[in-house]
Design an enzyme around this catalytic site. Sequence first.
Site, PDB file in Angstrom:
ATOM      1  N   ASP A   8       9.723   5.742  -3.664  1.00  0.00           N
ATOM      2  CA  ASP A   8       8.597   6.099  -2.805  1.00  0.00           C
ATOM      3  C   ASP A   8       8.038   4.786  -2.241  1.00  0.00           C
ATOM      4  O   ASP A   8       8.306   3.708  -2.781  1.00  0.00           O
ATOM      5  CB  ASP A   8       7.558   6.835  -3.659  1.00  0.00           C
ATOM      6  CG  ASP A   8       6.257   7.076  -2.927  1.00  0.00           C
ATOM      7  OD1 ASP A   8       6.292   7.504  -1.772  1.00  0.00           O
ATOM      8  OD2 ASP A   8       5.195   6.820  -3.523  1.00  0.00           O
ATOM      9  N   PHE A   9       7.249   4.861  -1.190  1.00  0.00           N
ATOM     10  CA  PHE A   9       6.683   3.641  -0.595  1.00  0.00           C
ATOM     11  C   PHE A   9       5.232   3.407  -1.014  1.00  0.00           C
ATOM     12  O   PHE A   9       4.924   2.451  -1.722  1.00  0.00           O
ATOM     13  CB  PHE A   9       6.790   3.692   0.934  1.00  0.00           C
ATOM     14  CG  PHE A   9       6.319   2.426   1.600  1.00  0.00           C
ATOM     15  CD1 PHE A   9       7.047   1.254   1.489  1.00  0.00           C
ATOM     16  CD2 PHE A   9       5.134   2.410   2.339  1.00  0.00           C
ATOM     17  CE1 PHE A   9       6.602   0.068   2.090  1.00  0.00           C
ATOM     18  CE2 PHE A   9       4.691   1.242   2.954  1.00  0.00           C
ATOM     19  CZ  PHE A   9       5.430   0.066   2.820  1.00  0.00           C
ATOM     20  N   ASP A  10       4.343   4.307  -0.595  1.00  0.00           N
ATOM     21  CA  ASP A  10       2.910   4.090  -0.854  1.00  0.00           C
ATOM     22  C   ASP A  10       2.597   4.165  -2.349  1.00  0.00           C
ATOM     23  O   ASP A  10       2.983   5.117  -3.029  1.00  0.00           O
ATOM     24  CB  ASP A  10       2.082   5.137  -0.099  1.00  0.00           C
ATOM     25  CG  ASP A  10       2.168   4.939   1.410  1.00  0.00           C
ATOM     26  OD1 ASP A  10       1.843   3.843   1.879  1.00  0.00           O
ATOM     27  OD2 ASP A  10       2.578   5.884   2.109  1.00  0.00           O
ATOM     28  N   GLU A  17      -2.145   2.799  -0.239  1.00  0.00           N
ATOM     29  CA  GLU A  17      -1.711   3.882   0.635  1.00  0.00           C
ATOM     30  C   GLU A  17      -1.872   3.429   2.086  1.00  0.00           C
ATOM     31  O   GLU A  17      -2.978   3.087   2.511  1.00  0.00           O
ATOM     32  CB  GLU A  17      -2.563   5.138   0.396  1.00  0.00           C
ATOM     33  CG  GLU A  17      -2.429   5.721  -0.995  1.00  0.00           C
ATOM     34  CD  GLU A  17      -1.110   6.464  -1.197  1.00  0.00           C
ATOM     35  OE1 GLU A  17      -0.619   7.091  -0.229  1.00  0.00           O
ATOM     36  OE2 GLU A  17      -0.577   6.421  -2.319  1.00  0.00           O
ATOM     37  N   ARG A  53      -5.147  14.139   7.579  1.00  0.00           N
ATOM     38  CA  ARG A  53      -5.459  12.695   7.519  1.00  0.00           C
ATOM     39  C   ARG A  53      -5.075  11.986   8.817  1.00  0.00           C
ATOM     40  O   ARG A  53      -5.831  11.166   9.324  1.00  0.00           O
ATOM     41  CB  ARG A  53      -4.745  12.054   6.320  1.00  0.00           C
ATOM     42  CG  ARG A  53      -5.375  12.408   4.983  1.00  0.00           C
ATOM     43  CD  ARG A  53      -4.588  11.850   3.815  1.00  0.00           C
ATOM     44  NE  ARG A  53      -3.327  12.568   3.637  1.00  0.00           N
ATOM     45  CZ  ARG A  53      -2.275  12.068   2.991  1.00  0.00           C
ATOM     46  NH1 ARG A  53      -2.317  10.858   2.481  1.00  0.00           N
ATOM     47  NH2 ARG A  53      -1.179  12.774   2.857  1.00  0.00           N
ATOM     48  N   GLY A  97       6.392   9.670   2.554  1.00  0.00           N
ATOM     49  CA  GLY A  97       5.611  10.660   3.291  1.00  0.00           C
ATOM     50  C   GLY A  97       4.664   9.984   4.270  1.00  0.00           C
ATOM     51  O   GLY A  97       3.924  10.643   4.994  1.00  0.00           O
ATOM     52  N   ASP A 164       5.124   7.996  -7.561  1.00  0.00           N
ATOM     53  CA  ASP A 164       3.807   8.021  -8.226  1.00  0.00           C
ATOM     54  C   ASP A 164       3.047   9.329  -8.051  1.00  0.00           C
ATOM     55  O   ASP A 164       2.071   9.568  -8.760  1.00  0.00           O
ATOM     56  CB  ASP A 164       2.926   6.874  -7.698  1.00  0.00           C
ATOM     57  CG  ASP A 164       2.420   7.156  -6.299  1.00  0.00           C
ATOM     58  OD1 ASP A 164       1.193   7.261  -6.111  1.00  0.00           O
ATOM     59  OD2 ASP A 164       3.234   7.299  -5.382  1.00  0.00           O
ATOM     60  N   ASN A 167       4.224  14.569  -4.330  1.00  0.00           N
ATOM     61  CA  ASN A 167       5.271  14.778  -3.322  1.00  0.00           C
ATOM     62  C   ASN A 167       6.590  14.102  -3.699  1.00  0.00           C
ATOM     63  O   ASN A 167       7.570  14.185  -2.965  1.00  0.00           O
ATOM     64  CB  ASN A 167       4.806  14.334  -1.918  1.00  0.00           C
ATOM     65  CG  ASN A 167       4.694  12.837  -1.777  1.00  0.00           C
ATOM     66  OD1 ASN A 167       4.237  12.144  -2.687  1.00  0.00           O
ATOM     67  ND2 ASN A 167       5.087  12.311  -0.638  1.00  0.00           N
ATOM     68  N   ASP A 168       6.622  13.432  -4.870  1.00  0.00           N
ATOM     69  CA  ASP A 168       7.879  12.874  -5.387  1.00  0.00           C
ATOM     70  C   ASP A 168       8.587  13.838  -6.343  1.00  0.00           C
ATOM     71  O   ASP A 168       9.728  13.599  -6.741  1.00  0.00           O
ATOM     72  CB  ASP A 168       7.617  11.540  -6.101  1.00  0.00           C
ATOM     73  CG  ASP A 168       7.065  10.482  -5.163  1.00  0.00           C
ATOM     74  OD1 ASP A 168       7.644  10.308  -4.072  1.00  0.00           O
ATOM     75  OD2 ASP A 168       6.053   9.842  -5.494  1.00  0.00           O
TER      76      ASP A 168
END
Length: 207
Positions: A8-10, A17, A53, A97, A164, A167-168
């Site tokens: 994941d990135f964020d 985030e 968002r 995401g 984290d 959504n993972d």
Amino acid sequence: MSKLAVFDFDSTLMDGETIDFLAVPLGLEEQVASITERAMAGELDFYKSLRARVALLEGLEEKKVNDICANLPMMPGAAEVVAGLKERGYTVVCFSGGFRNATKPACEKLGINADFSNFLHAENGVLTGQVGGEMMYSAAKGDMIVRMQRLLGVGRQDTLVVGDGANDLSMFAHADTRVAFCAKPILKEAATHCVDVKDLREILKIV
């Protein structure tokens, strides 16, 4: 033997985030962060929360977005874990995401093989508040990891996933090594390993 590592990135590869950073110049960081927090905890539908968002970012200059995204803080150990996994024969990929404005420069910097994320729509150099892409849904990462496994000829036993938030979960379903990194309780429950310190090098002790 091919192996696949998906990050994941964020709040995983990057310390924070992306959308929260983007909300700062608009003075909306608290409003956006509270929606992010609830989405990552699994309390809100990811797709609806993402659209809500991004809508708040309408009017932000695209140049400002790219400047912020080019200077996001990487998680401690990010470069080392990517290099270490590649040495061990992994193809390293990022699923986010969040947004390509952020993942593309970061993944180029870190030496990640490919990134998959969403696009912030802009007109005349200004964000419209719209978003599109393949990573907008809660099941998106699971769908994409299966495609990557088929493409690379990698089984779940040779797949490592790191994330984290809620959504993972969908990609955790397709990997035998599942690392919850400084994660929400909902993801820890689905993990084989938990790393609770902000140092991605800890993952190299697992693989």
